[in-house]
Design an enzyme around this catalytic site. Sequence first.
Site, short mmCIF file in Angstrom:
data_model
loop_
_atom_site.label_atom_id
_atom_site.label_comp_id
_atom_site.label_asym_id
_atom_site.label_seq_id
_atom_site.Cartn_x
_atom_site.Cartn_y
_atom_site.Cartn_z
CG ASP A 100 35.37 47.35 74.23
OD1 ASP A 100 34.96 48.27 74.97
OD2 ASP A 100 36.52 47.30 73.79
CG ASP A 201 34.89 52.87 75.14
OD1 ASP A 201 36.03 52.55 74.81
OD2 ASP A 201 34.30 53.88 74.72
CD GLU A 257 39.23 53.55 77.70
OE1 GLU A 257 40.16 53.91 76.97
OE2 GLU A 257 38.04 53.74 77.40
CG HIS A 333 41.97 49.55 70.94
ND1 HIS A 333 41.84 49.25 72.29
CD2 HIS A 333 41.01 50.45 70.68
CE1 HIS A 333 40.84 49.94 72.79
NE2 HIS A 333 40.31 50.68 71.84
CG ASP A 334 42.44 53.44 72.51
OD1 ASP A 334 42.01 53.36 71.34
OD2 ASP A 334 41.71 53.31 73.51
#
Length: 559
Positions: A100, A201, A257, A333-334
């Site tokens: 990430d 991210d 993302e 995870h969100d």
Amino acid sequence: MKEKKMWWKEAVIYQIYPRSFSDSDGDGIGDLNGITSRLPYLEKLGVDVIWLSPVYQSPNDDNGYDISDYRAIMKDFGTMEDFDRMLAEAHARGIRIVMDLVVNHTSDEHAWFVESRKSKDNPFRDYYIWKEPRDGKEPNNWQSCFSGSAWQLDEATGMYYLHCFSKKQPDLNWENPKVRDEVFDMMDWWCRKGIDGFRMDVISMISKDPAYPDGPVTDGIYGDLGPYVCNGPHVHEYLQEMNRRVLSRYDLLTVGEAAGVTTDEARKYANAEGTELNMVFQFEHTDGVAGEDHVIGKWTVGKPSMPVIREILNRWEDALEGKAWNSLYWDNHDQPRAVSRYGNDAPEWRVLSAKMLATCLHMMKGTPYIYQGEELGMTNTHFTSLEDCRDIEEINAYNQYVVEHKMVDGALMLKCFDTVARDNARTPMQWDASPNAGFTTGTPWIPVNPNYTQINAEAALADPDSVFYYYQKLIALRHEYPVIVYGVFKARMMDSEAVYAYERELDGQLLTVACNWTDQPQPCTLIDERLSKGGRELISNYKEHETGILQPYEARVIL
Ligand code: GLC
């Protein structure tokens, strides 16, 4: 246009949220040695790549998405030696590791920010976004993604810094070439270590509208920053520079993302010429579908409808065909757990609907992502009070909307959390039926979902009809049949409110997929037509079928 063959188009990715995956030392927090010990499980599942949520040094205001040192491992997770061992053992098993990359912002404890806030003429001042007050207050009305103003006053100089997320996550100033040099050097350092790619991210947010205008006020308190920070004026230029200077020099998987991304923008980010990224995560089918019972902001107690989801995903399939590459995901995870959000987590439907959703997604065109526990059909948890929450997004939203502004009733907010809170995805991975689901011998940092006694990996591995083995088969099919990877997508049965159907076509070969998204039998003749013309079944979540009908949550794939 004939699709160019690439390993990352043929791969299936498994996302690990290290904090909640496997704890090797009993401190209640997952760690790298825990991950290494579970590699045989992932090898058995058959995934090609692990995307690791951040493992860098961090004060954990946002669980590692606030990085204070990009070249050090978070103490809770272990050491750099542990990392190197994990990487080597993953590679030995043929599994690649994607890191990430969180570079829209750092932690406020990062050495750059510690310097930057010291004075207006500090050499690191321009590493971040500083503005003078407007009428003695915040420079504009933007709300941070974690509630409250996106601006924080810093007493030392009387100026505000921008933080699109928490005030401990100051935004980097990408307009400063020194910032780009630092980021690219750091990426290069990780590439030389032998990692296999980056999940970037909120990368669509690195270039801001230089006018910093007020945003439209949507909930009566703050303005929306989205239009001025997403897909900003220089974002493609910065990514092309990143591509030239780092990405193009290695054989990487890159996925951005991309909050606020449209199909038009995605055709630039993920363009087939390869000048930016391999693919992006879009949010229309997740954050964009609040459903009927929308409460405030992202908060809802509603369920999105299948035709809405279908319209979105099909539009993405069509718009990117031959021009760019899609990523495919339900969970991360969100997000809440897919089986609870889109499927049906009642005991009688959980396994069937989890397999149906998996079929529907994994047969589409794009690279599929599996989030830890999705392959077990893990479900949302239940929040009884704010004490149960760990996520800064939930806690801040509760304080803003319930406590401070009294706009939402507390019980309703908790119901919203049950429906869409990020903590649903962050409860520990359920390994077995022993205390704390075999995740830790200590006290887990976030409570385990009480259903772990029934839903866990050990039970799944012992049951040939489990969700786990279904995912294993879907992954194997993707590896075996090029039509699943490269076939052109074509929507079918668009007038059905209940059945999501489509075809894929490659070199005269036809793949037909039909999924019933409801708990009622639904008419469907598509499958029978294919069978009558010699098609054969590749996979289904039912053993016995009925002619002309899809049974509740039934999914069928015919080649
Ligand atoms: C991304 C991450 C999320 C994080 C945020 C700020 O959306 O996926 O977990 O809170 O960025 O870094």
